[in-house]
Design a protein around this motif. Structure first.
Motif, PDB file in Angstrom:
ATOM      1  N   PHE A  88      -7.536   6.198   5.734  1.00  0.00           N
ATOM      2  CA  PHE A  88      -6.910   5.345   6.894  1.00  0.00           C
ATOM      3  C   PHE A  88      -5.715   4.593   6.369  1.00  0.00           C
ATOM      4  N   ASP A  89      -5.900   4.027   5.468  1.00  0.00           N
ATOM      5  CA  ASP A  89      -4.708   3.299   4.971  1.00  0.00           C
ATOM      6  C   ASP A  89      -3.496   4.356   4.402  1.00  0.00           C
ATOM      7  N   ALA A  90      -3.937   5.453   3.869  1.00  0.00           N
ATOM      8  CA  ALA A  90      -2.905   6.576   3.502  1.00  0.00           C
ATOM      9  C   ALA A  90      -2.136   7.117   4.626  1.00  0.00           C
ATOM     10  N   VAL A  91      -2.778   7.128   6.010  1.00  0.00           N
ATOM     11  CA  VAL A  91      -2.370   7.943   6.986  1.00  0.00           C
ATOM     12  C   VAL A  91      -1.434   6.786   7.542  1.00  0.00           C
ATOM     13  N   ARG A  92      -1.536   5.330   7.569  1.00  0.00           N
ATOM     14  CA  ARG A  92      -0.619   4.230   8.084  1.00  0.00           C
ATOM     15  C   ARG A  92       0.600   4.310   7.275  1.00  0.00           C
ATOM     16  N   VAL A  93       0.586   4.738   6.111  1.00  0.00           N
ATOM     17  CA  VAL A  93       1.656   4.879   5.070  1.00  0.00           C
ATOM     18  C   VAL A  93       2.569   5.914   5.651  1.00  0.00           C
ATOM     19  N   LEU A  94       1.857   7.284   5.953  1.00  0.00           N
ATOM     20  CA  LEU A  94       2.611   8.402   6.736  1.00  0.00           C
ATOM     21  C   LEU A  94       3.353   8.151   7.928  1.00  0.00           C
ATOM     22  N   SER A  95       2.513   7.307   8.707  1.00  0.00           N
ATOM     23  CA  SER A  95       2.884   6.813   9.887  1.00  0.00           C
ATOM     24  C   SER A  95       4.316   6.145   9.860  1.00  0.00           C
ATOM     25  N   ALA A  96       4.164   5.333   9.023  1.00  0.00           N
ATOM     26  CA  ALA A  96       5.466   4.259   8.533  1.00  0.00           C
ATOM     27  C   ALA A  96       6.728   5.025   8.072  1.00  0.00           C
ATOM     28  N   MET A 111     -14.499  12.501   3.461  1.00  0.00           N
ATOM     29  CA  MET A 111     -13.195  13.198   3.878  1.00  0.00           C
ATOM     30  C   MET A 111     -12.936  12.852   5.213  1.00  0.00           C
ATOM     31  N   ARG A 112     -11.494  12.832   5.446  1.00  0.00           N
ATOM     32  CA  ARG A 112     -10.940  12.589   6.768  1.00  0.00           C
ATOM     33  C   ARG A 112      -9.673  13.386   7.095  1.00  0.00           C
ATOM     34  N   MET A 113      -9.526  13.497   8.228  1.00  0.00           N
ATOM     35  CA  MET A 113      -8.296  14.404   8.718  1.00  0.00           C
ATOM     36  C   MET A 113      -7.779  13.877   9.963  1.00  0.00           C
ATOM     37  N   PHE A 114      -6.301  13.612  10.042  1.00  0.00           N
ATOM     38  CA  PHE A 114      -5.769  12.926  11.039  1.00  0.00           C
ATOM     39  C   PHE A 114      -4.415  13.912  11.525  1.00  0.00           C
ATOM     40  N   LEU A 115      -4.225  13.821  12.993  1.00  0.00           N
ATOM     41  CA  LEU A 115      -3.005  14.549  13.573  1.00  0.00           C
ATOM     42  C   LEU A 115      -2.110  13.469  13.865  1.00  0.00           C
ATOM     43  N   ILE A 116      -0.871  13.531  13.509  1.00  0.00           N
ATOM     44  CA  ILE A 116       0.117  12.540  13.460  1.00  0.00           C
ATOM     45  C   ILE A 116       1.123  13.089  14.410  1.00  0.00           C
ATOM     46  N   TYR A 117       1.650  12.403  15.444  1.00  0.00           N
ATOM     47  CA  TYR A 117       2.820  12.643  16.411  1.00  0.00           C
ATOM     48  C   TYR A 117       3.973  12.385  15.989  1.00  0.00           C
ATOM     49  N   SER A 118       5.009  12.670  16.707  1.00  0.00           N
ATOM     50  CA  SER A 118       6.212  12.065  16.412  1.00  0.00           C
ATOM     51  C   SER A 118       6.547  10.682  16.665  1.00  0.00           C
ATOM     52  N   GLU A 119       5.981   9.874  17.495  1.00  0.00           N
ATOM     53  CA  GLU A 119       5.793   8.523  17.710  1.00  0.00           C
ATOM     54  C   GLU A 119       5.440   7.670  16.532  1.00  0.00           C
ATOM     55  N   GLY A 120       4.633   8.544  15.386  1.00  0.00           N
ATOM     56  CA  GLY A 120       3.959   7.785  14.399  1.00  0.00           C
ATOM     57  C   GLY A 120       2.543   7.491  14.926  1.00  0.00           C
ATOM     58  N   ASN A 121       2.162   7.557  15.862  1.00  0.00           N
ATOM     59  CA  ASN A 121       0.591   7.352  16.218  1.00  0.00           C
ATOM     60  C   ASN A 121      -0.250   8.378  15.837  1.00  0.00           C
ATOM     61  N   PHE A 122      -1.522   8.284  15.729  1.00  0.00           N
ATOM     62  CA  PHE A 122      -2.383   9.370  15.197  1.00  0.00           C
ATOM     63  C   PHE A 122      -3.776   9.376  15.715  1.00  0.00           C
ATOM     64  N   ILE A 125       1.052  -1.293  -0.008  1.00  0.00           N
ATOM     65  CA  ILE A 125      -0.175   0.032  -0.096  1.00  0.00           C
ATOM     66  C   ILE A 125       0.641   1.301  -0.067  1.00  0.00           C
ATOM     67  N   THR A 126       0.449   2.031  -0.953  1.00  0.00           N
ATOM     68  CA  THR A 126       1.131   3.630  -0.925  1.00  0.00           C
ATOM     69  C   THR A 126       0.115   4.722  -0.823  1.00  0.00           C
ATOM     70  N   ILE A 127       0.676   5.853  -0.690  1.00  0.00           N
ATOM     71  CA  ILE A 127      -0.680   6.836  -0.701  1.00  0.00           C
ATOM     72  C   ILE A 127      -1.121   6.697  -1.941  1.00  0.00           C
TER      73      ILE A 127
END
Length: 277
Positions: A86-94, A129-140, A77-79
């Motif tokens: 949700f899958d896209a933000v998982r890629v960002l977290s990775a 539409m969805r929006m997420f806040l991602i932290y330094s640890e990669g969680n969101f 999976i890529t963006i």
């Protein structure tokens, strides 16, 4: 320091970011904090970043090629092929975690924290539409109807106006105006946030965006917002009653006793006994 705002509404999304990077009084530079990833008709995503600039740039670079394991028998999976935000933000977290693996320990040896925070929002296909806040640890965490906006960076000065005015039914134009007022309040109170600004307004379901503007100190609309907001605040302030300490007639008396609390006790000497609490 920087200041970024992401707002999720029924009508769409609003993103606003400044562009100042401050590494000391004599090292102030301009770096844009907003990135747009778009495949018209298929997906639209926006990323805002704050924190350590080198970390943020590395994350943004990796995000375009980062991949995570997909379901059995399917490609990674890529963006660009994610079926949901949700899958896209998982890629960002990775991507965030990968940058930490590469640079985190080296930064720590030099006394530098791994510091980044991100806002990531958009729409893929027919998904809402969805929006997420991602932290330094990669969680969101995800924006909700009860919490329809996120801030990163120097957020405290611009938060009150957002709390008072933004709700899911706010129009896109009203939200853009509110975000600019929030940014102006921050610019007024903190020198580490500065122009130019990037403003983007996305209308729900379009899967593309044509409402994007870079705002500098000569932008007529932002000049109007800055002048009008300050003037109207002063007018409202001047229209409020001053407190009266003489006990005279007032529609809003200050010297009203509290049913729960006693007045503050003065200490007049060593014999004064202070009540606990």
């Amino acid at each position: 320091m920087t200041y970024c705002i992401g707002i999720r509404l029924d009508a769409g999304l609003v993103f606003l970011s400044d562009s100042r990077t401050n590494a000391g009084m004599d090292q102030i530079s301009t770096f844009r904090k907003m990135m747009v990833y778009e495949r018209p008709g298929d997906r639209f995503m926006t990323l805002l970043s704050a924190g350590n600039l080198s970390i943020s740039q590395s994350v943004r670079e990796l995000l375009q090629v980062e991949r995570i394991e997909g379901p059995a028998g399917e490609p990674p999976i890529t963006i660009w092929n994610a079926r949901s935000m949700f899958d896209a933000v998982r890629v960002l977290s990775a991507a965030v975690r990968r940058v930490y693996e590469q640079d985190g320990h080296s930064l720590k040896r030099h006394g530098i924290d791994f510091n980044t925070s991100l806002i990531f929002g958009g729409q893929i296909g027919r998904e809402p539409m969805r929006m997420f806040l991602i932290y330094s640890e990669g969680n969101f965490i995800e924006a909700t109807r009860e919490t329809p906006y996120f801030q990163i960076g120097e957020s405290k000065y611009g938060k009150p106006v957002l709390d008072r005015l933004i709700n899911p039914r706010t129009t896109l134009d009203q939200a853009a105006k509110c975000a600019l007022v929030s940014m102006d309040s921050t610019l007024k109170s903190n020198l580490s946030v500065g122009l130019p600004l990037d403003l983007l307004v996305y209308r729900a379901g379009e899967l593309r965006c044509d409402r994007m503007i870079c705002i500098d100190e000569h932008n007529p609309y932002f000049e109007m917002v800055r002048g009008t907001w300050g003037q109207r605040l002063r007018e409202v302030f001047d229209g409020m009653d001053n407190p009266r300490w003489d006990g005279g007639d007032s529609a809003h008396p200050l010297l009203a006793s509290s049913a729960r609390y006693d007045p503050l006790t003065k200490v007049v000497g060593p014999e004064t006994r202070l009540a606990a609490g």
